[in-house]
Design an enzyme around this catalytic site. Structure first.
Site, mmCIF file in Angstrom:
data_model
loop_
_atom_site.group_PDB
_atom_site.id
_atom_site.type_symbol
_atom_site.label_atom_id
_atom_site.label_comp_id
_atom_site.label_asym_id
_atom_site.label_seq_id
_atom_site.Cartn_x
_atom_site.Cartn_y
_atom_site.Cartn_z
ATOM 1 C CG HIS A 184 -1.739 1.472 1.199
ATOM 2 N ND1 HIS A 184 -3.065 0.886 1.610
ATOM 3 C CD2 HIS A 184 -1.628 2.463 1.296
ATOM 4 C CE1 HIS A 184 -3.683 2.236 1.440
ATOM 5 N NE2 HIS A 184 -2.880 3.314 1.399
ATOM 6 C CG HIS A 225 -0.675 7.095 -1.041
ATOM 7 N ND1 HIS A 225 -1.755 7.331 -1.334
ATOM 8 C CD2 HIS A 225 -1.068 6.545 0.247
ATOM 9 C CE1 HIS A 225 -3.061 6.913 -0.698
ATOM 10 N NE2 HIS A 225 -2.409 6.134 0.404
ATOM 11 C CE LYS A 228 -8.090 2.221 -0.507
ATOM 12 N NZ LYS A 228 -6.708 2.426 0.131
ATOM 13 C CG HIS A 272 -9.678 4.357 3.694
ATOM 14 N ND1 HIS A 272 -8.581 5.060 3.602
ATOM 15 C CD2 HIS A 272 -10.631 4.975 4.719
ATOM 16 C CE1 HIS A 272 -8.696 6.054 4.843
ATOM 17 N NE2 HIS A 272 -9.730 5.874 5.565
ATOM 18 C CG HIS A 281 -4.858 2.026 5.912
ATOM 19 N ND1 HIS A 281 -6.235 2.009 6.194
ATOM 20 C CD2 HIS A 281 -4.686 2.672 4.600
ATOM 21 C CE1 HIS A 281 -6.802 2.803 5.055
ATOM 22 N NE2 HIS A 281 -5.773 3.319 4.279
ATOM 23 C CG ASP A 308 -1.651 4.718 4.035
ATOM 24 O OD1 ASP A 308 -1.696 5.261 2.848
ATOM 25 O OD2 ASP A 308 -2.541 5.058 4.867
ATOM 26 C CG HIS A 343 0.124 15.014 2.159
ATOM 27 N ND1 HIS A 343 -0.947 15.439 1.020
ATOM 28 C CD2 HIS A 343 -0.349 14.000 2.573
ATOM 29 C CE1 HIS A 343 -1.737 14.389 1.359
ATOM 30 N NE2 HIS A 343 -1.471 13.313 2.175
ATOM 31 C CB ALA A 370 -4.836 12.269 6.295
HETATM 32 O O1 DOR Z 1 -3.006 9.257 5.779
HETATM 33 C C1 DOR Z 1 -3.585 8.996 4.857
HETATM 34 N N1 DOR Z 1 -3.235 9.408 3.410
HETATM 35 N N2 DOR Z 1 -4.620 8.134 4.630
HETATM 36 C C2 DOR Z 1 -5.182 7.940 3.498
HETATM 37 O O2 DOR Z 1 -5.997 7.009 3.250
HETATM 38 C C3 DOR Z 1 -4.722 8.804 2.040
HETATM 39 C C4 DOR Z 1 -3.214 8.958 2.309
HETATM 40 C C5 DOR Z 1 -3.126 10.086 1.110
HETATM 41 O O3 DOR Z 1 -3.173 9.712 0.036
HETATM 42 O O4 DOR Z 1 -2.575 11.205 1.620
HETATM 43 ZN ZN ZN Z 2 -3.292 5.165 1.791
#
Ligand code: DOR
Ligand code: ZN
Length: 346
Positions: A13, A15, A99, A136, A174, A247, A251, A263
């Site tokens: 998992h 990003h 997803k 999720h 997660h 996960d 950002h 998040a």
């Molecule tokens: O903390 C998270 N960030 N949880 C998620 O489900 C998405 C992810 C994000 O894409 O930033």
């Molecule tokens: Zn995620």
């Protein structure tokens, strides 16, 4: 000196984003991991096979020369998803899962699912062909307390869905609660759960006690201590139902350190060292191989990776960059808050 060698691990998992951010964060994962399940929550999301093929090409173009990495693509389930396209996506071999984001649950989830009935034809195809659904697992109803959203999702969405479609293969992504761990442990061969590195390390006090710490804020949000301990028990249990999904979710700092902060914890850089530390603390170093390298491929029907990684426990603590620089801005690397001595050496 203590050393630990594992088959090259996978991240089930992840990003990676796109553009400048993709370029900056991809090497952080590819350095240690052979493959990763790539989350589709871009803007706009990766909905169709064509979207996934194009995104996969952008990932491969961003990979530095000399690095090997296989992105395992996913499709973002919407109420308009075409079951035929999903079947073709699975047959292509490039797409390994679909997803489910309940609409509004997290970052870029507004195109997600409001009414599961609308996606039943897609889920029926997936059940027939064995394509996993990654969930999720949080309800989004405002009345449900944010700390209860996972447990309520299991009772009101996931369990009814699995009774309706028992053949559907599901990954509870997660998990953050003892309820999640217990449900996954008893779900049989069609169910598995991923656990992040950071949820093995932080509880909700880390986010909120003594000042608000936005770099520990992610979704599902970290829960109270008993849940962190239940997750550690599950991850180190040796059960094939549990495997690593970091996960890792970058950002830029400006959006984390913000009045309405995004998040996500960015753990790609130091995940393997942190996991060795956690598994050693739990007296389960021998079980890290299952969690990071074997249980995931077994669930997804893929071979274990051929290469290996070696970690060495040294007297001096690991030093990681505090931030990864990207052309979009800096991304803060997850700080565990304690010294870690397991260095990844190959
Ligand atoms: O903390 C998270 N960030 N949880 C998620 O489900 C998405 C992810 C994000 O894409 O930033
Ligand atoms: Zn995620």
């Amino acid at each position: 000196m203590q050393t630990l060698t594992l088959p090259r691990p996978d991240d089930w998992h992840l990003h990676l984003r796109d553009g400048a951010m993709l370029k900056a964060v991809l090497p952080e994962t590819a350095r240690h991991f052979a493959r990763a399940i790539i989350m589709p929550n871009l803007v706009p999301p990766v909905v169709t096979l064509d979207d996934a093929v194009a995104y996969r090409d952008r990932i491969m173009s961003a990979l530095p020369d000399g690095m090997g990495f296989e992105p395992l693509m996913t499709l973002y389930l919407t109420e308009g998803t075409d079951p035929g396209d999903v079947e073709r996506a699975a047959a292509s071999g490039l797409v390994k899962a679909v997803k489910l984001y309940p609409a509004g649950a997290t970052t870029n989830s507004h195109s997600g699912v409001r009414d599961l009935d609308k996606v039943m034809p897609v889920l029926e195809v997936m059940a027939r062909i064995g394509l996993p659904l990654c969930t999720h697992g949080e309800v989004t109803t405002p009345e449900v307390d944010i700390f209860d959203r996972e447990a309520v999702f299991i009772d009101t969405v996931l369990d009814p869905l699995r009774r309706r479609l028992p053949e559907l293969r599901v990954v509870m992504e997660h998990i953050t609660t003892e309820e999640g761990a217990a449900y996954a442990a008893e779900g049989g061969d069609s169910l598995a759960a991923t656990i992040t590195t950071h949820h093995l390390i932080i509880n909700r006090n880390h986010i909120l006690a003594g000042g608000i710490r936005p770099h520990y804020y992610c979704l599902p949000v970290a829960k109270r201590e008993k849940h962190r301990l239940a997750l550690r028990k599950a991850a180190t249990s040796g059960s094939p139902r549990f495997f690593l999904g970091t996960d890792s979710a970058p950002h830029i700092d400006a959006l984390k350190e913000h009045a309405c902060g995004c998040a996500g914890c960015f753990t790609a850089t130091n995940t393997l060292s942190l996991l060795a530390h956690v598994f050693e603390e739990e007296g389960a170093l021998d079980r890290l191989e299952g969690f990071a390298s074997r249980h995931g491929p077994a669930f997804y029907g893929l071979p274990v990776n051929a290469g290996s990684v070696t970690l060495e426990k040294r007297a001096e603590p690991c030093v990681w960059p505090v931030k990864i620089q990207s052309e979009a801005g800096p991304v803060t690397v997850f700080n565990p808050g304690f010294p870690v001595h397991w260095h990844v050496v190959t």
